[in-house]
Design an enzyme around this catalytic site. Structure first.
Site, short mmCIF file in Angstrom:
data_model
loop_
_atom_site.label_atom_id
_atom_site.label_comp_id
_atom_site.label_asym_id
_atom_site.label_seq_id
_atom_site.Cartn_x
_atom_site.Cartn_y
_atom_site.Cartn_z
N SER A 196 0.79 -1.23 0.00
CA SER A 196 0.00 0.00 0.00
C SER A 196 0.82 1.28 0.00
CB SER A 196 -0.92 0.01 1.23
OG SER A 196 -0.15 -0.06 2.43
N TYR A 238 1.18 1.50 -7.78
CA TYR A 238 -0.25 1.26 -7.94
C TYR A 238 -0.92 0.86 -6.62
CZ TYR A 238 -0.56 1.79 -12.99
OH TYR A 238 -0.58 2.31 -14.26
N ASP A 260 6.94 -7.65 6.64
CA ASP A 260 7.15 -8.47 5.46
C ASP A 260 5.86 -9.21 5.11
OD1 ASP A 260 7.97 -10.21 3.49
OD2 ASP A 260 9.42 -11.29 4.73
N TYR A 303 10.48 -7.92 -20.60
CA TYR A 303 9.45 -7.96 -19.56
C TYR A 303 8.50 -9.14 -19.72
CZ TYR A 303 6.36 -6.33 -15.91
OH TYR A 303 5.63 -6.26 -14.75
#
Length: 392
Positions: free
Chosen positions: A49, A53, A111, A237
């Protein structure tokens, strides 16, 4: 109290310090982009958070729909020598925003891969909310310790099949430099470890832990954020080791979906994040994309608002044939990709500053650490010893 003047010091796209006021202003700027809507009370758990994004999803949920819940991230506190990480300061300001909005939102610094973190978070959810409506999973990490066996897995940025060289952008004293960067092909072990870190296993363990504790509310939904991107970045990617992990994440959505669980992946568009800026070719691609689109390039906040509108049923789900939410259609439109490819092919060491929106990209990287944010006095002393929020 420890006030001092903070200046950007670092190398490349990495800075040693973050600016508390700049990070706080960024959060306020994000919230200012959101138009408030009312809906029934919803409880969300956001894993990751504090940045990218995940931060945008948290702020969008708070500012648009007034969510309650818990955010989880792993940030470093300030020390006598260094400031806290940017995510630490952003989280402190997000907590202040939640309080001003009258929301019951808590932040856990731990974590996300650890079972102890899951236990702590689930205890908090059980005590405060009795369950969750939504789980948003947005984790980008270099390594993961498997709590079941203690083994450490390392993610690898590699191609699959054969080595690959690509154009990339760098900066020397703030001026753009066109580079050529090569990546080696991943071994089978490197691919497997990358999937262990960035694939769907931990996401599934969060959902299972919530389910085992009876904390899934009716019509529960969970979304893991992913990326597909352009053919220009594909070899490094989407067709590389990271892409193998993203494919695993998407497959996990299918296995998680069952009675009482709606699991989806959300394909977001390109953005400047601390994770993406480190990937060769991505910085150049994103700066070219912004050169082509300008203000039409959708921000993470715009996309996060769209995601929440779809999750709450305010707008229909925009799904592709594989059942993924598509928030990246603006990026992958044929005319946009054709224009970006033309710019990519035209880019040289001599014209890079003109062909790419390099100044914008460099400023965006600095803003990740709280620098170059309008309205912040960078010559003034600022308090760096900001406490982690203790709850709202």
């Amino acid at each position: 109290m420890s006030e001092r003047v903070i200046k950007p010091v670092g190398r490349g796209f990495l800075f040693l310090d973050s600016h508390p006021d700049g990070c706080a202003q960024l959060v306020r700027d994000l919230a200012g982009q959101v138009e408030r809507r009312t809906t029934e009370r919803r409880v969300a758990l956001v894993i990751g958070s504090s940045s990218g994004y995940g931060l945008a999803a948290t702020v969008a949920g708070l500012a648009r729909y007034g969510i309650d819940g818990v955010g989880v991230s792993f940030e470093k506190a300030p020390t006598p020598r260094r400031t806290a990480t940017a995510g630490w300061y952003r989280t402190a300001e997000t907590a202040a925003l939640a309080s001003e909005l009258g929301r019951d939102f808590h932040f856990v610094n731990a974590d996300a891969f650890a079972d102890t973190t899951k236990s702590e978070v689930l205890d908090l959810i059980a005590e405060r909310f009795g369950g969750v409506d939504h789980l948003i999973y947005s984790v980008a990490a270099p390594r993961r310790v498997d709590p079941r066996n203690g083994e450490t897995y390392e993610s690898a940025l590699r191609t699959i099949g054969s080595p690959y060289r690509t154009k990339s952008i760098g900066f020397e004293d703030g001026s753009p430099v066109l580079q050529e960067v090569g990546l080696e092909a991943a071994t089978e072990d490197e691919i497997a470890q990358t999937v262990k870190v960035m694939g769907g296993e931990d996401w599934a363990r969060w959902v299972s832990a919530l389910e085992e504790r009876g904390l899934l509310k009716p019509d529960f939904s969970t979304v893991a954020l992913t990326y597909i991107g352009s053919e220009l970045t594909g070899p490094i990617y989407r067709q590389g080791s990271i892409g193998a992990a993203k494919a695993d994440l998407e497959q996990t959505a299918l296995t998680l979906s069952k009675d009482g669980v709606r699991a989806l992946t959300s394909v977001n568009g390109a953005a400047v994040t601390q994770a993406s800026s480190a990937i060769p070719g991505i910085g150049l691609y994103v700066s070219l994309l912004h050169k082509v689109l300008g203000e039409r390039m959708q921000t993470p906040m715009q996309q996060s608002v769209a995601l929440w509108d779809q999750l709450t049923g305010a707008t229909p789900l925009d799904l592709d044939d594989e059942g993924r939410i598509r928030l990246d259609r603006w990026e992958l439109a044929a005319d946009v990709q054709d224009a970006v490819r033309a710019q990519w092919d035209a880019a040289t060491a001599e014209n890079i500053a003109d062909v790419a929106d390099a100044a914008w990209f460099y400023a965006e990287v600095r803003r990740l650490y709280g620098f170059d944010v309008p309205g912040v006095d960078y010559d003034a002393e600022t308090e760096v010893d900001v406490e982690w929020p203790k709850g709202v």
